[in-house]
Write a protein that holds these residues in place. Structure first.
Motif, PDB file in Angstrom:
ATOM      1  N   GLU A  76       0.826  -1.210   0.000  1.00 52.88           N
ATOM      2  CA  GLU A  76       0.000   0.000   0.000  1.00 52.88           C
ATOM      3  C   GLU A  76       0.858   1.257   0.000  1.00 52.88           C
ATOM      4  O   GLU A  76       0.571   2.221  -0.727  1.00 52.88           O
ATOM      5  CB  GLU A  76      -0.910  -0.006   1.223  1.00 52.88           C
ATOM      6  N   LYS A  77       1.927   1.253   0.796  1.00 55.47           N
ATOM      7  CA  LYS A  77       2.771   2.427   0.912  1.00 55.47           C
ATOM      8  C   LYS A  77       3.713   2.598  -0.276  1.00 55.47           C
ATOM      9  O   LYS A  77       4.124   3.725  -0.592  1.00 55.47           O
ATOM     10  CB  LYS A  77       3.606   2.352   2.203  1.00 55.47           C
ATOM     11  N   LEU A  78       4.083   1.483  -0.927  1.00 54.99           N
ATOM     12  CA  LEU A  78       5.040   1.516  -2.045  1.00 54.99           C
ATOM     13  C   LEU A  78       4.386   0.912  -3.292  1.00 54.99           C
ATOM     14  O   LEU A  78       4.761  -0.171  -3.744  1.00 54.99           O
ATOM     15  CB  LEU A  78       6.307   0.747  -1.677  1.00 54.99           C
ATOM     16  N   PRO A  79       3.404   1.602  -3.877  1.00 54.11           N
ATOM     17  CA  PRO A  79       2.642   1.024  -4.989  1.00 54.11           C
ATOM     18  C   PRO A  79       3.471   0.745  -6.236  1.00 54.11           C
ATOM     19  O   PRO A  79       3.075  -0.075  -7.065  1.00 54.11           O
ATOM     20  CB  PRO A  79       1.561   2.078  -5.257  1.00 54.11           C
ATOM     21  N   GLY A  80       4.615   1.410  -6.374  1.00 54.17           N
ATOM     22  CA  GLY A  80       5.451   1.187  -7.544  1.00 54.17           C
ATOM     23  C   GLY A  80       6.441   0.056  -7.387  1.00 54.17           C
ATOM     24  O   GLY A  80       7.273  -0.185  -8.274  1.00 54.17           O
ATOM     25  N   VAL A  81       6.362  -0.670  -6.253  1.00 60.96           N
ATOM     26  CA  VAL A  81       7.319  -1.741  -5.963  1.00 60.96           C
ATOM     27  C   VAL A  81       6.564  -3.066  -5.826  1.00 60.96           C
ATOM     28  O   VAL A  81       5.501  -3.123  -5.214  1.00 60.96           O
ATOM     29  CB  VAL A  81       8.091  -1.449  -4.651  1.00 60.96           C
ATOM     30  N   ASN A  82       7.127  -4.116  -6.401  1.00 63.74           N
ATOM     31  CA  ASN A  82       6.542  -5.456  -6.287  1.00 63.74           C
ATOM     32  C   ASN A  82       7.070  -6.098  -5.003  1.00 63.74           C
ATOM     33  O   ASN A  82       8.139  -6.687  -4.977  1.00 63.74           O
ATOM     34  CB  ASN A  82       6.927  -6.295  -7.508  1.00 63.74           C
ATOM     35  N   VAL A  83       6.278  -5.985  -3.930  1.00 63.28           N
ATOM     36  CA  VAL A  83       6.703  -6.454  -2.610  1.00 63.28           C
ATOM     37  C   VAL A  83       6.213  -7.878  -2.376  1.00 63.28           C
ATOM     38  O   VAL A  83       5.015  -8.163  -2.500  1.00 63.28           O
ATOM     39  CB  VAL A  83       6.163  -5.546  -1.486  1.00 63.28           C
ATOM     40  N   ASN A  84       7.131  -8.764  -2.041  1.00 66.29           N
ATOM     41  CA  ASN A  84       6.783 -10.144  -1.706  1.00 66.29           C
ATOM     42  C   ASN A  84       7.540 -10.562  -0.449  1.00 66.29           C
ATOM     43  O   ASN A  84       8.763 -10.417  -0.389  1.00 66.29           O
ATOM     44  CB  ASN A  84       7.133 -11.096  -2.853  1.00 66.29           C
ATOM     45  N   ILE A  85       6.809 -11.081   0.540  1.00 66.78           N
ATOM     46  CA  ILE A  85       7.425 -11.480   1.804  1.00 66.78           C
ATOM     47  C   ILE A  85       7.170 -12.961   2.049  1.00 66.78           C
ATOM     48  O   ILE A  85       6.026 -13.422   2.034  1.00 66.78           O
ATOM     49  CB  ILE A  85       6.876 -10.653   2.974  1.00 66.78           C
ATOM     50  N   GLY A  86       8.247 -13.702   2.243  1.00 68.29           N
ATOM     51  CA  GLY A  86       8.167 -15.121   2.562  1.00 68.29           C
ATOM     52  C   GLY A  86       8.588 -15.364   3.999  1.00 68.29           C
ATOM     53  O   GLY A  86       9.217 -14.505   4.637  1.00 68.29           O
ATOM     54  N   VAL A  87       8.243 -16.536   4.516  1.00 68.70           N
ATOM     55  CA  VAL A  87       8.572 -16.894   5.897  1.00 68.70           C
ATOM     56  C   VAL A  87       9.302 -18.231   5.905  1.00 68.70           C
ATOM     57  O   VAL A  87       8.855 -19.196   5.284  1.00 68.70           O
ATOM     58  CB  VAL A  87       7.311 -16.987   6.771  1.00 68.70           C
ATOM     59  N   GLU A  88      10.415 -18.279   6.592  1.00 69.48           N
ATOM     60  CA  GLU A  88      11.184 -19.504   6.784  1.00 69.48           C
ATOM     61  C   GLU A  88      11.205 -19.810   8.281  1.00 69.48           C
ATOM     62  O   GLU A  88      11.909 -19.154   9.054  1.00 69.48           O
ATOM     63  CB  GLU A  88      12.615 -19.328   6.263  1.00 69.48           C
TER      64      GLU A  88
END
Length: 240
Positions: A76-88
């Protein structure tokens, strides 16, 4: 005990919405996230890997744990960035045990940023604080050698277990490593203690509730997003 605490975090008597307010000094860092900053500047793909224990999750599948909330807020804050968060998940492993595989993990997953949540298992097992510090240092060194930014996150705060374990030596040693390796440290312990003392959440009550856990995780996601944006020096013009 602490590793599963967030899955059964107690509810406040009035069950009111939390404000999530955190003192500014707890959400700022003198250390930077240059690789994150570069990705945001170019509008590229921001891959974040959370390496943690059970307190990275909630016993639900609706995306309410703090890594999912962090992803949603950053998108939402960085609409121009493809944000992906994974969990290990590294369940029941000490910092030294986790550190042994971090370099390989970073090389395989190639994240821009690793958020390493550690300290709980070591505190519960009463691992020698110096051995803990060496383990954290080795892990951060391996991640930096693999070319990723790093945020360290310390253990969570629980007044019910504060008298049963000694958290201070592990918190202090994480701060030492963060300063020596020049990486940001998200002080989850202090943030949660502030919420407890301010009345946002009653973390001492014996009454448990998943809905309250969701709100705590939402607050953690919001706080961590502010911390990350500050450490990456992302200005208002780059945000939504």
């Amino acid at each position: 005990m602490l590793t599963g605490f967030m899955a059964v975090v107690p509810a406040r008597a009035e069950d009111a919405p939390a404000t999530c307010e955190v003192p500014a000094y707890l959400l700022s860092s003198e250390s930077a996230l240059p690789k994150v900053a570069e990705v945001v500047k170019k509008g590229g793909k921001l891959d974040v890997l959370v390496v943690g224990s059970r307190s990275s999750t909630i016993n639900t599948s609706d995306g309410t744990a703090y890594p999912s909330r962090l992803q949603a807020i950053l998108r939402e804050k960085l609409p121009g960035v493809n944000v992906n968060i994974g969990v290990e998940l590294q369940i029941k492993k000490t910092a030294e045990e986790v550190a042994a595989g971090l370099g390989k993990l970073a090389e395989e997953r190639k994240p821009t940023l690793v958020i390493w949540q550690t300290g709980t298992v070591d505190a519960l097992r009463s691992i020698d604080p110096d051995d803990f510090r060496v383990g954290v240092d080795d892990g951060v060194a391996a991640l930096q050698s693999a070319g990723t930014d790093v945020i360290l996150m310390n253990l969570q705060y629980s007044p019910r277990t504060e008298t049963m374990i000694s958290a201070a030596p592990y918190i202090d040693n994480m701060r030492v490593v963060a300063q020596q390796r020049d990486v940001p440290l998200f002080d989850r312990f202090a943030v949660m203690r502030h919420w407890n003392e301010s009345g946002d959440f009653d973390l001492f009550s014996a009454t448990h509730g998943v809905e309250l856990a969701k709100r705590v995780h939402d607050c953690l996601g919001r706080a961590l997003s502010k911390f990350l944006i500050d450490a990456a020096h992302i200005g208002p013009a780059q945000q939504n």
